[in-house]
Design an enzyme around this catalytic site. Structure first.
Site, mmCIF file in Angstrom:
data_model
loop_
_atom_site.group_PDB
_atom_site.id
_atom_site.type_symbol
_atom_site.label_atom_id
_atom_site.label_comp_id
_atom_site.label_asym_id
_atom_site.label_seq_id
_atom_site.Cartn_x
_atom_site.Cartn_y
_atom_site.Cartn_z
ATOM 1 N N ALA A 25 0.830 -1.201 0.000
ATOM 2 C CA ALA A 25 0.000 0.000 0.000
ATOM 3 C C ALA A 25 0.869 1.257 0.000
ATOM 4 C CB ALA A 25 -0.939 -0.013 1.201
ATOM 5 N N SER A 45 -7.796 1.578 7.819
ATOM 6 C CA SER A 45 -7.035 0.538 8.493
ATOM 7 C C SER A 45 -7.830 0.071 9.702
ATOM 8 C CB SER A 45 -5.661 1.049 8.931
ATOM 9 O OG SER A 45 -4.989 0.082 9.732
ATOM 10 N N ARG A 46 -7.565 -1.167 10.118
ATOM 11 C CA ARG A 46 -8.194 -1.649 11.343
ATOM 12 C C ARG A 46 -7.535 -1.036 12.572
ATOM 13 N NH1 ARG A 46 -8.648 -7.825 9.066
ATOM 14 N NH2 ARG A 46 -10.640 -7.527 7.981
ATOM 15 N N TYR A 69 -12.365 -0.416 7.699
ATOM 16 C CA TYR A 69 -12.590 -0.529 6.266
ATOM 17 C C TYR A 69 -13.991 -0.053 5.908
ATOM 18 C CZ TYR A 69 -8.428 -3.533 6.423
ATOM 19 O OH TYR A 69 -7.161 -4.038 6.620
ATOM 20 N N HIS A 90 -9.211 -10.801 0.280
ATOM 21 C CA HIS A 90 -9.675 -9.999 -0.851
ATOM 22 C C HIS A 90 -11.171 -10.117 -1.126
ATOM 23 C CE1 HIS A 90 -5.384 -9.708 -2.768
ATOM 24 N NE2 HIS A 90 -5.529 -8.952 -1.700
ATOM 25 N N LYS A 108 -3.241 -8.649 -6.520
ATOM 26 C CA LYS A 108 -3.238 -9.989 -7.075
ATOM 27 C C LYS A 108 -2.759 -11.008 -6.050
ATOM 28 C CE LYS A 108 0.018 -7.983 -9.088
ATOM 29 N NZ LYS A 108 0.492 -7.337 -7.838
ATOM 30 N N ASP A 189 1.790 -16.049 -4.773
ATOM 31 C CA ASP A 189 2.429 -14.755 -4.568
ATOM 32 C C ASP A 189 3.409 -14.409 -5.681
ATOM 33 O OD1 ASP A 189 4.520 -12.817 -2.890
ATOM 34 O OD2 ASP A 189 2.450 -12.718 -2.230
#
Length: 346
Positions: A25, A45-46, A69, A90, A108, A189
């Site tokens: 981010a 953000s949490r 969020y 996601h 992704k 990943d």
């Protein structure tokens, strides 16, 4: 279907919201600052303190920091949300944004499995909202120029593709790269990049066969993939979390060889060297550096593509179409099954 909830194409910027404040981010936000016509409007953000810190570092005096969020996606000053959470999260995070009427760019892979990715895309279509997987490689100027030139036949017909991406991961078992419940493993990943690169060069694979080395937790630490494509073209693809790969790609054609690197998924150049009966002809080599500048690390070009699509009322990018996202996701489902990697929910 046209897009919704956007300012009219004018001097008004596209207003971005960033969901999550991890490493990627931060990279995204740094490149966003370099893209004309866009601004960081909000971050969620949490942890409220993480949102506040992120907004102070990357935003302006009007950037809002949300401690949830839900607060971010409800912000009326956000047009499009960039989802930067781990893979497994996601679907829920994208759904939250879409149901709030926001367009979405999602890191992704967009899910752990194809059926979940398909559900996300179906929801975006139902809502008439833009959705794109953040496959920055497909938006990169060097890669785009390479694919365009290959299509003309100028470098001959591609017959073999080699691509590998890997680095040693020294992290605790609960790290997102290693945790099965978060979609850990080399394939999702890192392997998504060589799979996508081969897809861009050769088209959809006819057959993919894999072997892998697994960790005690069941995730893949190393994976090697052999692929067959239309016309008998083949690919050798690899990803690793235990070793340092070259991070390069090469394309062998019936007229010569193309080297892409040093980071093939966001390269500085692609170099074609013609070959003949007497060997390579380096004096005739062609260097591709892209027809447009690379913005920042390359995330900027992805951002620019999203903004272009939104201003044109598109709900899907021609550079990263939904069909491509689902094809690669389906390939990874099959490859995981071949090597025996299963995630919770499979």
């Amino acid at each position: 279907m046209t897009s919704a909830s956007l300012p009219e194409p004018s001097a008004e910027p596209i207003r971005w919201g960033v969901l999550a404040t991890g490493k990627i981010a931060h990279s995204f936000a740094r490149d966003l600052a370099l893209v004309p016509g866009g601004r960081l409007a909000a971050v969620g953000s949490r942890r409220p303190e993480a949102a506040t810190s992120f907004a102070a570092e990357h935003g302006d005096d009007q950037t809002r920091a949300h401690g949830s969020y839900a607060g971010l996606v409800a912000d009326p000053d956000v047009d499009v949300v960039y989802v930067a959470t781990p893979h497994a999260l996601h679907p829920d995070d994208v759904r939250l944004a879409l149901e709030a009427g926001k367009h979405v760019l999602c890191e992704k892979p967009v899910a752990l499995r194809e059926r979940d990715a398909a559900a996300i895309i179906d929801l975006a279509r139902e809502r008439g909202l833009f959705f794109m997987e953040a496959m920055w490689t497909a938006c990169h100027p060097v890669v785009r120029e390479l694919i365009d030139v290959l299509a003309t036949g100028r470098f001959g017909t591609p017959r073999q593709v080699q691509a590998e991406l890997g680095f040693r991961v020294d992290a605790p078992p609960e790290d997102r790269l290693l945790a099965p419940e978060l979609g850990g493993g080399a394939l999702l990943d890192m392997g998504i990049y060589p799979l996508t690169f081969a897809h861009l060069v050769l088209g959809e694979a006819e057959q993919l066969t894999a072997t892998a080395g697994l960790a005690s937790s069941g995730i893949d630490l190393d994976i090697a993939i052999a692929g067959r494509y239309a016309g008998g073209a083949v690919a050798a693809l690899g990803a690793s979390m235990s070793s340092w790969s070259s991070r390069r790609a090469a394309i062998a054609t019936d007229e010569g060889r193309i080297e892409v690197g040093a980071q093939f998924h966001h390269p500085d150049e692609a170099v074609f060297t013609p070959h003949g009966p007497a060997g390579p002809r380096p004096e005739e080599r062609v260097v591709l550096t892209g027809r447009e500048p690379v913005i920042g690390r390359g995330y900027g070009n992805e951002i620019a593509e999203v903004q272009r699509c939104l201003r044109e009322g598109l709900t899907e990018s021609p550079l990263v179409p939904h069909a491509q996202t689902l094809t690669i996701m389906r390939q990874m489902d099959d490859l995981r099954a071949q090597v025996g990697v299963a995630y919770p929910g499979d």
